[in-house]
Design a protein around this motif. Sequence first.
Motif, PDB file in Angstrom:
ATOM      1  N   GLN A 104      -1.028  20.863  10.375  1.00  0.00           N
ATOM      2  CA  GLN A 104      -0.099  21.978  10.461  1.00  0.00           C
ATOM      3  C   GLN A 104       1.356  21.508  10.399  1.00  0.00           C
ATOM      4  O   GLN A 104       2.253  22.284  10.056  1.00  0.00           O
ATOM      5  CB  GLN A 104      -0.344  22.759  11.757  1.00  0.00           C
ATOM      6  N   ARG A 105       1.573  20.220  10.699  1.00  0.00           N
ATOM      7  CA  ARG A 105       2.938  19.693  10.717  1.00  0.00           C
ATOM      8  C   ARG A 105       3.454  19.340   9.330  1.00  0.00           C
ATOM      9  O   ARG A 105       4.635  19.507   9.029  1.00  0.00           O
ATOM     10  CB  ARG A 105       3.003  18.452  11.609  1.00  0.00           C
ATOM     11  N   ASP A 106       2.573  18.827   8.491  1.00  0.00           N
ATOM     12  CA  ASP A 106       3.054  18.353   7.180  1.00  0.00           C
ATOM     13  C   ASP A 106       2.293  18.941   5.994  1.00  0.00           C
ATOM     14  O   ASP A 106       2.651  18.692   4.842  1.00  0.00           O
ATOM     15  CB  ASP A 106       2.995  16.828   7.101  1.00  0.00           C
ATOM     16  N   LEU A 107       1.217  19.688   6.258  1.00  0.00           N
ATOM     17  CA  LEU A 107       0.421  20.318   5.190  1.00  0.00           C
ATOM     18  C   LEU A 107      -0.063  19.281   4.176  1.00  0.00           C
ATOM     19  O   LEU A 107      -0.139  19.560   2.977  1.00  0.00           O
ATOM     20  CB  LEU A 107       1.233  21.402   4.476  1.00  0.00           C
ATOM     21  N   LEU A 108      -0.401  18.094   4.674  1.00  0.00           N
ATOM     22  CA  LEU A 108      -0.868  17.020   3.797  1.00  0.00           C
ATOM     23  C   LEU A 108      -2.101  17.440   3.000  1.00  0.00           C
ATOM     24  O   LEU A 108      -2.183  17.211   1.791  1.00  0.00           O
ATOM     25  CB  LEU A 108      -1.188  15.773   4.629  1.00  0.00           C
ATOM     26  N   ILE A 109      -3.052  18.051   3.695  1.00  0.00           N
ATOM     27  CA  ILE A 109      -4.342  18.358   3.082  1.00  0.00           C
ATOM     28  C   ILE A 109      -4.446  19.867   2.847  1.00  0.00           C
ATOM     29  O   ILE A 109      -4.149  20.663   3.744  1.00  0.00           O
ATOM     30  CB  ILE A 109      -5.489  17.888   3.994  1.00  0.00           C
ATOM     31  N   PRO A 110      -4.866  20.284   1.651  1.00  0.00           N
ATOM     32  CA  PRO A 110      -5.017  21.724   1.383  1.00  0.00           C
ATOM     33  C   PRO A 110      -5.989  22.370   2.369  1.00  0.00           C
ATOM     34  O   PRO A 110      -7.003  21.778   2.748  1.00  0.00           O
ATOM     35  CB  PRO A 110      -5.578  21.751  -0.046  1.00  0.00           C
ATOM     36  N   VAL A 111      -5.671  23.571   2.777  1.00  0.00           N
ATOM     37  CA  VAL A 111      -6.524  24.295   3.719  1.00  0.00           C
ATOM     38  C   VAL A 111      -7.934  24.427   3.179  1.00  0.00           C
ATOM     39  O   VAL A 111      -8.922  24.367   3.933  1.00  0.00           O
ATOM     40  CB  VAL A 111      -5.914  25.688   4.007  1.00  0.00           C
ATOM     41  N   ARG A 160      -1.810   9.542   5.088  1.00  0.00           N
ATOM     42  CA  ARG A 160      -0.714  10.352   5.657  1.00  0.00           C
ATOM     43  C   ARG A 160       0.570   9.514   5.729  1.00  0.00           C
ATOM     44  O   ARG A 160       1.656   9.988   5.367  1.00  0.00           O
ATOM     45  CB  ARG A 160      -1.117  10.870   7.036  1.00  0.00           C
ATOM     46  N   GLU A 161       0.461   8.269   6.186  1.00  0.00           N
ATOM     47  CA  GLU A 161       1.641   7.404   6.260  1.00  0.00           C
ATOM     48  C   GLU A 161       2.187   7.126   4.860  1.00  0.00           C
ATOM     49  O   GLU A 161       3.409   7.141   4.646  1.00  0.00           O
ATOM     50  CB  GLU A 161       1.274   6.101   6.972  1.00  0.00           C
ATOM     51  N   TRP A 162       1.281   6.864   3.906  1.00  0.00           N
ATOM     52  CA  TRP A 162       1.708   6.646   2.514  1.00  0.00           C
ATOM     53  C   TRP A 162       2.460   7.870   1.990  1.00  0.00           C
ATOM     54  O   TRP A 162       3.497   7.748   1.338  1.00  0.00           O
ATOM     55  CB  TRP A 162       0.480   6.376   1.637  1.00  0.00           C
ATOM     56  N   ALA A 163       1.943   9.058   2.288  1.00  0.00           N
ATOM     57  CA  ALA A 163       2.532  10.293   1.769  1.00  0.00           C
ATOM     58  C   ALA A 163       3.936  10.510   2.322  1.00  0.00           C
ATOM     59  O   ALA A 163       4.835  10.958   1.597  1.00  0.00           O
ATOM     60  CB  ALA A 163       1.641  11.485   2.113  1.00  0.00           C
ATOM     61  N   HIS A 164       4.144  10.197   3.585  1.00  0.00           N
ATOM     62  CA  HIS A 164       5.468  10.389   4.177  1.00  0.00           C
ATOM     63  C   HIS A 164       6.479   9.405   3.584  1.00  0.00           C
ATOM     64  O   HIS A 164       7.643   9.767   3.370  1.00  0.00           O
ATOM     65  CB  HIS A 164       5.389  10.257   5.698  1.00  0.00           C
ATOM     66  N   ARG A 200      10.449  14.526  -2.489  1.00  0.00           N
ATOM     67  CA  ARG A 200       9.564  15.640  -2.817  1.00  0.00           C
ATOM     68  C   ARG A 200       8.709  15.959  -1.598  1.00  0.00           C
ATOM     69  O   ARG A 200       8.472  15.083  -0.754  1.00  0.00           O
ATOM     70  CB  ARG A 200       8.666  15.281  -4.015  1.00  0.00           C
ATOM     71  N   PRO A 201       8.206  17.180  -1.459  1.00  0.00           N
ATOM     72  CA  PRO A 201       7.408  17.548  -0.282  1.00  0.00           C
ATOM     73  C   PRO A 201       6.129  16.723  -0.180  1.00  0.00           C
ATOM     74  O   PRO A 201       5.553  16.304  -1.203  1.00  0.00           O
ATOM     75  CB  PRO A 201       7.089  19.028  -0.522  1.00  0.00           C
ATOM     76  N   VAL A 202       5.685  16.505   1.046  1.00  0.00           N
ATOM     77  CA  VAL A 202       4.464  15.733   1.287  1.00  0.00           C
ATOM     78  C   VAL A 202       3.265  16.287   0.520  1.00  0.00           C
ATOM     79  O   VAL A 202       2.531  15.531  -0.140  1.00  0.00           O
ATOM     80  CB  VAL A 202       4.163  15.661   2.803  1.00  0.00           C
ATOM     81  N   PRO A 203       2.994  17.597   0.576  1.00  0.00           N
ATOM     82  CA  PRO A 203       1.822  18.113  -0.151  1.00  0.00           C
ATOM     83  C   PRO A 203       1.896  17.842  -1.653  1.00  0.00           C
ATOM     84  O   PRO A 203       0.867  17.638  -2.303  1.00  0.00           O
ATOM     85  CB  PRO A 203       1.864  19.620   0.128  1.00  0.00           C
ATOM     86  N   GLU A 204       3.101  17.822  -2.193  1.00  0.00           N
ATOM     87  CA  GLU A 204       3.258  17.616  -3.631  1.00  0.00           C
ATOM     88  C   GLU A 204       2.960  16.163  -4.020  1.00  0.00           C
ATOM     89  O   GLU A 204       2.229  15.917  -4.981  1.00  0.00           O
ATOM     90  CB  GLU A 204       4.678  18.001  -4.044  1.00  0.00           C
ATOM     91  N   PHE A 261       0.837  -1.199   0.000  1.00  0.00           N
ATOM     92  CA  PHE A 261       0.000   0.000   0.000  1.00  0.00           C
ATOM     93  C   PHE A 261       0.871   1.248   0.000  1.00  0.00           C
ATOM     94  O   PHE A 261       0.602   2.214  -0.732  1.00  0.00           O
ATOM     95  CB  PHE A 261      -0.927  -0.006   1.222  1.00  0.00           C
ATOM     96  N   HIS A 262       1.921   1.251   0.800  1.00  0.00           N
ATOM     97  CA  HIS A 262       2.801   2.413   0.885  1.00  0.00           C
ATOM     98  C   HIS A 262       3.602   2.632  -0.388  1.00  0.00           C
ATOM     99  O   HIS A 262       4.152   3.723  -0.595  1.00  0.00           O
ATOM    100  CB  HIS A 262       3.756   2.256   2.071  1.00  0.00           C
ATOM    101  N   GLU A 263       3.663   1.614  -1.249  1.00  0.00           N
ATOM    102  CA  GLU A 263       4.430   1.727  -2.491  1.00  0.00           C
ATOM    103  C   GLU A 263       3.558   2.016  -3.704  1.00  0.00           C
ATOM    104  O   GLU A 263       4.062   2.099  -4.825  1.00  0.00           O
ATOM    105  CB  GLU A 263       5.222   0.435  -2.714  1.00  0.00           C
TER     106      GLU A 263
END
Length: 292
Positions: free
Chosen positions: A242-249, A199-203, A211-215, A170-172
């Motif tokens: 607020q820590r990783d900006l995973l989800i757009p505001v 979130r875990e997948w994104a990290h 590349r950045p998490v949000p990207e 899943f993480h891959e």
Amino acid sequence: LQGDAAAFTAALRTLVNNPQFSDVTFVVGREQQKVFAHGCVLACRCQTFRGMLSQGLAGDQYPPGSVPPQGPFVLGNVQPEVFLAVIEFLYTNSITLNSHIVLEVLTSSVEYGLQDLCKLCVEFIKDTLSVEQVCEALQAAVTYGLADLQQHCLAFIEGCTAAVVRTQGFHELSDVVLARVLRSDRLAVDELDLVQAVREWAHVSSAVLERPVPEVAALPVQELRLPLLAPSELATLESHNQRDLLIPVESITAAWRSHALRKGSGIPSHLCRPRRGTRPRDHHRYLDPHTK
């Protein structure tokens, strides 16, 4: 009239990786294992090998259409076990598979244009699919355009989502394939757990791709159904975000707006629709477009 097919297959199997009468040699994998083959068999069974061998024709030294002794061909990116399975199929039209090599054999079948071998691999994968392997199989199915296998894998994931999201496979997943999974209404997992899994997948993806998490998460997070979360859960999510900006505001703001207005105003309807595994919350009745 036809003779005994089994006896014919057994006789040809004795030629698999047999140096006797071999005129083609491969050096396979990191182990640099030698694999012996017979050019006439490879050429008549596989157009890719036919082209590979034909490039070695040496002008007038050999009769037109013949294949001279060749090799070694170096194939460093394939496991010897995988390549020998492909060779077995070319010689016998049958193959011995296991779950450890089947996806790589599938890849080879696509690369070599062996449609019948591809079908056998797909059949084996469907019959032996597991929680640990299903995401890798889905990724391969999407990559190679195997619609039937895609549907089979997605149905499997829908049946045991909570276990699947904890696997390495899943993480891959690629962002495109993960987004496709997240579009399903039948995932058997609560939305809060799904947000954490993404979130875990994104990290992991961020670290691998540098590349950045949000990207890296831009596409999958669009499929998260934030309006399904209760206000307290949404507040916690906003704090974590607020820590990783995973989800757009904007997505979080839209979820808060749905609570304030008691409806999914301005939010795509499917993002307000509970999945099969979503735990009921009191506010869900306000999100139902059929509720007055």
